[in-house]
Each structure stands twice: as structure tokens, then as C-alpha cells.
Scaffold this motif. Sequence first.
Motif, PDB file in Angstrom:
ATOM      1  N   ARG A  84     -19.976  -8.432   0.710  1.00  0.00           N
ATOM      2  CA  ARG A  84     -19.614  -7.079   1.117  1.00  0.00           C
ATOM      3  C   ARG A  84     -20.596  -6.634   2.200  1.00  0.00           C
ATOM      4  NH1 ARG A  84     -15.898  -8.316  -1.430  1.00  0.00           N
ATOM      5  NH2 ARG A  84     -14.714  -7.157  -3.014  1.00  0.00           N
ATOM      6  N   SER A  85     -20.077  -5.824   3.113  1.00  0.00           N
ATOM      7  CA  SER A  85     -20.895  -5.346   4.232  1.00  0.00           C
ATOM      8  C   SER A  85     -21.488  -3.975   3.912  1.00  0.00           C
ATOM      9  CB  SER A  85     -20.023  -5.201   5.483  1.00  0.00           C
ATOM     10  OG  SER A  85     -19.439  -6.443   5.810  1.00  0.00           O
ATOM     11  N   TYR A  86     -22.731  -3.787   4.272  1.00  0.00           N
ATOM     12  CA  TYR A  86     -23.382  -2.472   4.109  1.00  0.00           C
ATOM     13  C   TYR A  86     -24.243  -2.183   5.327  1.00  0.00           C
ATOM     14  CZ  TYR A  86     -21.550  -2.606  -0.552  1.00  0.00           C
ATOM     15  OH  TYR A  86     -20.673  -2.664  -1.599  1.00  0.00           O
ATOM     16  N   SER A  87     -24.053  -1.016   5.897  1.00  0.00           N
ATOM     17  CA  SER A  87     -24.843  -0.617   7.063  1.00  0.00           C
ATOM     18  C   SER A  87     -26.288  -0.405   6.651  1.00  0.00           C
ATOM     19  CB  SER A  87     -24.290   0.686   7.640  1.00  0.00           C
ATOM     20  OG  SER A  87     -22.979   0.474   8.086  1.00  0.00           O
TER      21      SER A  87
ATOM     22  N   LEU B 147     -27.084   2.337   1.615  1.00  0.00           N
ATOM     23  CA  LEU B 147     -26.592   3.498   0.880  1.00  0.00           C
ATOM     24  C   LEU B 147     -25.138   3.183   0.540  1.00  0.00           C
ATOM     25  CD1 LEU B 147     -25.026   6.436   1.061  1.00  0.00           C
ATOM     26  CD2 LEU B 147     -27.255   6.345  -0.049  1.00  0.00           C
ATOM     27  N   ALA B 148     -24.853   2.983  -0.729  1.00  0.00           N
ATOM     28  CA  ALA B 148     -23.507   2.529  -1.102  1.00  0.00           C
ATOM     29  C   ALA B 148     -22.778   3.582  -1.919  1.00  0.00           C
ATOM     30  CB  ALA B 148     -23.600   1.233  -1.903  1.00  0.00           C
ATOM     31  N   GLU B 149     -21.523   3.827  -1.519  1.00  0.00           N
ATOM     32  CA  GLU B 149     -20.662   4.660  -2.347  1.00  0.00           C
ATOM     33  C   GLU B 149     -20.171   3.794  -3.506  1.00  0.00           C
ATOM     34  OE1 GLU B 149     -17.465   6.602  -0.300  1.00  0.00           O
ATOM     35  OE2 GLU B 149     -16.615   7.357  -2.186  1.00  0.00           O
TER      36      GLU B 149
ATOM     37  N   ILE C 102     -17.580   2.613  -5.743  1.00  0.00           N
ATOM     38  CA  ILE C 102     -16.123   2.583  -5.899  1.00  0.00           C
ATOM     39  C   ILE C 102     -15.834   2.149  -7.338  1.00  0.00           C
ATOM     40  CG2 ILE C 102     -13.984   1.524  -5.064  1.00  0.00           C
ATOM     41  CD1 ILE C 102     -15.521   3.219  -2.952  1.00  0.00           C
TER      42      ILE C 102
ATOM     43  N   GLY D 266     -15.157  -1.391  -8.361  1.00  0.00           N
ATOM     44  CA  GLY D 266     -15.378  -2.177  -7.154  1.00  0.00           C
ATOM     45  C   GLY D 266     -16.328  -3.331  -7.441  1.00  0.00           C
ATOM     46  N   VAL D 267     -16.027  -4.494  -6.910  1.00  0.00           N
ATOM     47  CA  VAL D 267     -16.837  -5.677  -7.216  1.00  0.00           C
ATOM     48  C   VAL D 267     -18.236  -5.547  -6.596  1.00  0.00           C
ATOM     49  CG1 VAL D 267     -16.911  -8.197  -7.073  1.00  0.00           C
ATOM     50  CG2 VAL D 267     -14.714  -7.043  -7.227  1.00  0.00           C
ATOM     51  N   GLY D 268     -18.263  -5.159  -5.317  1.00  0.00           N
ATOM     52  CA  GLY D 268     -19.554  -4.978  -4.652  1.00  0.00           C
ATOM     53  C   GLY D 268     -20.326  -3.822  -5.265  1.00  0.00           C
ATOM     54  N   SER D 269     -19.624  -2.743  -5.561  1.00  0.00           N
ATOM     55  CA  SER D 269     -20.283  -1.569  -6.152  1.00  0.00           C
ATOM     56  C   SER D 269     -20.923  -1.953  -7.487  1.00  0.00           C
ATOM     57  CB  SER D 269     -19.258  -0.448  -6.390  1.00  0.00           C
ATOM     58  OG  SER D 269     -18.619  -0.101  -5.185  1.00  0.00           O
TER      59      SER D 269
ATOM     60  N   SER E 154     -20.295   7.639   2.864  1.00  0.00           N
ATOM     61  CA  SER E 154     -21.433   6.749   3.118  1.00  0.00           C
ATOM     62  C   SER E 154     -21.478   6.291   4.574  1.00  0.00           C
ATOM     63  CB  SER E 154     -21.375   5.533   2.179  1.00  0.00           C
ATOM     64  OG  SER E 154     -20.124   4.895   2.307  1.00  0.00           O
TER      65      SER E 154
ATOM     66  N   LYS F 222     -15.578   1.033  11.132  1.00  0.00           N
ATOM     67  CA  LYS F 222     -14.664   1.364  10.032  1.00  0.00           C
ATOM     68  C   LYS F 222     -15.141   0.681   8.759  1.00  0.00           C
ATOM     69  CE  LYS F 222     -10.602   1.854  12.966  1.00  0.00           C
ATOM     70  NZ  LYS F 222      -9.342   1.258  13.419  1.00  0.00           N
ATOM     71  N   PHE F 223     -15.326   1.455   7.699  1.00  0.00           N
ATOM     72  CA  PHE F 223     -15.724   0.901   6.397  1.00  0.00           C
ATOM     73  C   PHE F 223     -14.469   0.445   5.665  1.00  0.00           C
ATOM     74  CE2 PHE F 223     -20.054   3.169   5.539  1.00  0.00           C
ATOM     75  CZ  PHE F 223     -20.572   2.566   6.652  1.00  0.00           C
TER      76      PHE F 223
HETATM   77  C1  LIG Z   1     -19.079  -3.024   8.838  1.00  0.00           C
HETATM   78  C2  LIG Z   1     -18.995  -2.379   7.476  1.00  0.00           C
HETATM   79  C3  LIG Z   1     -20.069  -1.630   7.020  1.00  0.00           C
HETATM   80  C4  LIG Z   1     -19.990  -1.007   5.770  1.00  0.00           C
HETATM   81  N1  LIG Z   1     -21.048  -0.258   5.346  1.00  0.00           N
HETATM   82  C5  LIG Z   1     -20.967   0.396   4.164  1.00  0.00           C
HETATM   83  C6  LIG Z   1     -22.036   1.243   3.716  1.00  0.00           C
HETATM   84  O1  LIG Z   1     -23.075   1.401   4.380  1.00  0.00           O
HETATM   85  N2  LIG Z   1     -21.894   1.880   2.535  1.00  0.00           N
HETATM   86  C7  LIG Z   1     -20.764   1.724   1.754  1.00  0.00           C
HETATM   87  O2  LIG Z   1     -20.674   2.339   0.680  1.00  0.00           O
HETATM   88  N3  LIG Z   1     -19.752   0.926   2.154  1.00  0.00           N
HETATM   89  C8  LIG Z   1     -19.822   0.252   3.320  1.00  0.00           C
HETATM   90  N4  LIG Z   1     -18.798  -0.551   3.700  1.00  0.00           N
HETATM   91  C9  LIG Z   1     -17.698  -0.789   2.750  1.00  0.00           C
HETATM   92  C10 LIG Z   1     -18.126  -1.896   1.755  1.00  0.00           C
HETATM   93  O3  LIG Z   1     -18.302  -3.113   2.463  1.00  0.00           O
HETATM   94  C11 LIG Z   1     -17.100  -2.146   0.664  1.00  0.00           C
HETATM   95  O4  LIG Z   1     -15.850  -2.405   1.240  1.00  0.00           O
HETATM   96  C12 LIG Z   1     -16.948  -0.991  -0.277  1.00  0.00           C
HETATM   97  O5  LIG Z   1     -18.234  -0.685  -0.807  1.00  0.00           O
HETATM   98  C13 LIG Z   1     -16.024  -1.318  -1.459  1.00  0.00           C
HETATM   99  O6  LIG Z   1     -16.445  -2.542  -2.006  1.00  0.00           O
HETATM  100  P1  LIG Z   1     -16.293  -2.883  -3.542  1.00  0.00           P
HETATM  101  O7  LIG Z   1     -16.508  -4.348  -3.657  1.00  0.00           O
HETATM  102  O8  LIG Z   1     -17.137  -1.986  -4.377  1.00  0.00           O
HETATM  103  O9  LIG Z   1     -14.773  -2.527  -3.850  1.00  0.00           O
HETATM  104  P2  LIG Z   1     -13.574  -3.613  -3.942  1.00  0.00           P
HETATM  105  O10 LIG Z   1     -13.736  -4.446  -5.163  1.00  0.00           O
HETATM  106  O11 LIG Z   1     -13.498  -4.322  -2.640  1.00  0.00           O
HETATM  107  O12 LIG Z   1     -12.333  -2.662  -4.078  1.00  0.00           O
HETATM  108  C14 LIG Z   1     -11.933  -2.126  -5.343  1.00  0.00           C
HETATM  109  C15 LIG Z   1     -10.731  -1.207  -5.152  1.00  0.00           C
HETATM  110  O13 LIG Z   1     -11.173  -0.009  -4.517  1.00  0.00           O
HETATM  111  C16 LIG Z   1     -10.465   0.196  -3.289  1.00  0.00           C
HETATM  112  N5  LIG Z   1     -11.456   0.741  -2.344  1.00  0.00           N
HETATM  113  C17 LIG Z   1     -12.316   0.051  -1.553  1.00  0.00           C
HETATM  114  N6  LIG Z   1     -13.083   0.898  -0.848  1.00  0.00           N
HETATM  115  C18 LIG Z   1     -12.690   2.147  -1.181  1.00  0.00           C
HETATM  116  C19 LIG Z   1     -13.074   3.440  -0.779  1.00  0.00           C
HETATM  117  N7  LIG Z   1     -14.058   3.656   0.130  1.00  0.00           N
HETATM  118  N8  LIG Z   1     -12.465   4.504  -1.349  1.00  0.00           N
HETATM  119  C20 LIG Z   1     -11.493   4.347  -2.278  1.00  0.00           C
HETATM  120  N9  LIG Z   1     -11.065   3.124  -2.683  1.00  0.00           N
HETATM  121  C21 LIG Z   1     -11.651   2.048  -2.151  1.00  0.00           C
HETATM  122  C22 LIG Z   1      -9.951  -1.167  -2.883  1.00  0.00           C
HETATM  123  O14 LIG Z   1      -8.798  -1.059  -2.084  1.00  0.00           O
HETATM  124  C23 LIG Z   1      -9.659  -1.801  -4.225  1.00  0.00           C
HETATM  125  O15 LIG Z   1      -8.410  -1.383  -4.706  1.00  0.00           O
HETATM  126  C24 LIG Z   1     -18.843  -1.174   4.953  1.00  0.00           C
HETATM  127  C25 LIG Z   1     -17.772  -1.946   5.426  1.00  0.00           C
HETATM  128  C26 LIG Z   1     -17.838  -2.532   6.669  1.00  0.00           C
HETATM  129  C27 LIG Z   1     -16.677  -3.353   7.126  1.00  0.00           C
END
Ligand SMILES: Cc1cc2nc3c(=O)[nH]c(=O)nc-3n(C[C@H](O)[C@H](O)[C@H](O)COP(=O)(O)OP(=O)(O)OC[C@H]3O[C@@H](n4cnc5c(N)ncnc54)[C@H](O)[C@@H]3O)c2cc1C
Length: 245
Positions: free
Chosen positions: A57-60, A74-76, A78, A81-84, A125, A243-244
Motif C-alpha cells: 500500500r502507498s502512503y505519502s 498519516l493513515a486513514e 479504512i 482495510g488490509v493496509g489499515s 489524509s 489521487k489516493f
Molecule cells: C500515491 C498514493 C499515496 C497515498 N497516500 C496515502 C496516505 O498518505 N494516507 C492514507 O491514508 N492513504 C493513502 N493512500 C491510500 C492507501 O494506499 C490505501 O489505498 C488506503 O489506505 C486503503 O488501503 P487499505 O488496504 O486499508 O484498504 P483496502 O483493503 O485496499 O480496501 C478495503 C475496502 O475499502 C475501500 N476503500 C479503500 N480506500 C477507501 C477510502 N479512502 N474510503 C472509503 N473506502 C475505501 C476499498 O474499495 C475496499 O472496498 C495513498 C494512495 C496512493 C495511490
Amino acid sequence: MEFPKPQKYTARVSDSYYVTDNRHFLLVKFELTSPDRFEFSAGQYVSIRIDEAGNRRSYSIASSPDDTHGFTILAEMIPAGVGSSFLAALVPGDGVEVLAPLGRFVVDSTQLLPDSKLLFVATGSGIAPAYSMINDLLVNKHETRPMRLHWGMRGEENLFWFDNFMRLAEEHANFVFDPVLSHPSEDWDLCTGHVQDCLSRDFAEERLVGWHAYICGNPNMVEEVSALVLSLGVQQDAIHTEKFS
Ligand SMILES: Cc1cc2nc3c(=O)[nH]c(=O)nc-3n(C[C@H](O)[C@H](O)[C@H](O)COP(=O)(O)OP(=O)(O)OC[C@H]3O[C@@H](n4cnc5c(N)ncnc54)[C@H](O)[C@@H]3O)c2cc1C
């Protein structure tokens, strides 16, 4: 602008805590272990390996580039969410594998004219890279050109860096901070609505000719704000987005 080639690093968690009482936003600090030093430009991101299968997963990077021995994200959080979930389970001392630095969402001074002004727009975030960029410009680079930040959140409870940005605005006359809330309490007397509403209101007369815009957050917002600032006079090649997704 030249960007250093991304490479693999190992890093160790040095601190981790929620920045809001509702535990929606988690801040994690990492110390690089091997190699133990890197260079990045404010606005770039890291890609963190989150499981044995090699998913990432990408995080700024929210910290300033003058810290070359580590970085902060700084992570929101979710739900499910797997990354969260991976980040939330980390404790100090845990190791991670990281690919860094990545991305081109940076303030490239070679693209700016002497009178260019800088507009930052972030939601949620998406504030993470803007925090690094604004701190780097004001504190490290002593930037004096006009800079303005619109940061959109749902309510006061999520404005975790409100005091930090207010302090920067007090200390730097060229920086204006505009927090924007979509669901504020009755006591809120600053802008209410979405960042799009507040930008339209704030720049209806002055417009944005001569500005560069740096827009970061969820993809829909980034699309809408890009179209809005274009209509307000920002040149297409002066619109920079992350775009996140
Ligand atoms: C270049 C780049 C930089 C990023 N930087 C940051 C950062 O600094 N901080 C940060 O928090 N994230 C950032 N993100 C987003 C991050 O990489 C993950 O995509 C995000 O945290 C969700 O990952 P997850 O594994 O927790 O959720 P996943 O397991 O991937 O998703 C679980 C479910 O939640 C849904 N979902 C995913 N994101 C959201 C959302 N925002 N709101 C509602 N539903 C959602 C998905 O569609 C899926 O159904 C960035 C992404 C990119 C491409």
C-alpha cells in the motif's frame, strides 16, 4: 527535476499513535535500518509491503525531507482495510519493508515563475503530503511567495493538525490556512461545505491566474477541484495532483 531512483529499505517503527480520539487517523513514525539514510522531495510517497504475499500500500510521507533517517506517515483507517489493519497492528520495534521514494507530486521550483503563487487543496489524509510540502517550503526553504491551504474534513474532531497549521500561518505572513468542514458543530465560524464550495467563494473575484495548484485526496475530489481551478484561471500544466486510489 531529477528524482532519486526508488530502492528497497527496511525500517523499524519508532512510534505509532492515533491523532484523533475516534481513531480514524493513525500516525506512524519509522526509522530506516538498511540502508539507514534516504533522500526524498516533500510530497513523495513510500510503498509498504503489508503481507507475506508481497501486497503493498502507498502512503505519502508527512515528515520533512530534512529528516533523512526516517519518515512519518498519516493513515486513514479504512474499516476492514488490509493496509489499515496492518498499520494499526504495528508496535514500536516492528520491522517493515519499504520501496521509496516514489511519485512526482512535488513543488518543482524550476517550473515556477518569480510571481507564481501556491494553492494546496487536500481532503482527509490527503493532507499528509501537503503537510510535508508546506513545512519544507516555509521552514526549510524560507519561501516567501503567497501560499494558501484549503483542508477539507468532516468535523472539528478530525482537524488533527489545526494548531500546527494555525501556528505556521501566524509565523509566516505569506501563508493562509483555510480549514473547511462539511459537518461542523454550531460553534464553527469558518468555511462550511466542501473544499470546492469554499474555493469558489474565496476566489470568485480574485480568481487563480498565476497560481499553481497541488491537489491531493480521494479521486473524485481531485477531479472536481482540478476542473474548478482550471475554470478559475490556473493553467493546465500548473495543476499537480495525487489521487489516493
Ligand atoms: C500515491 C498514493 C499515496 C497515498 N497516500 C496515502 C496516505 O498518505 N494516507 C492514507 O491514508 N492513504 C493513502 N493512500 C491510500 C492507501 O494506499 C490505501 O489505498 C488506503 O489506505 C486503503 O488501503 P487499505 O488496504 O486499508 O484498504 P483496502 O483493503 O485496499 O480496501 C478495503 C475496502 O475499502 C475501500 N476503500 C479503500 N480506500 C477507501 C477510502 N479512502 N474510503 C472509503 N473506502 C475505501 C476499498 O474499495 C475496499 O472496498 C495513498 C494512495 C496512493 C495511490
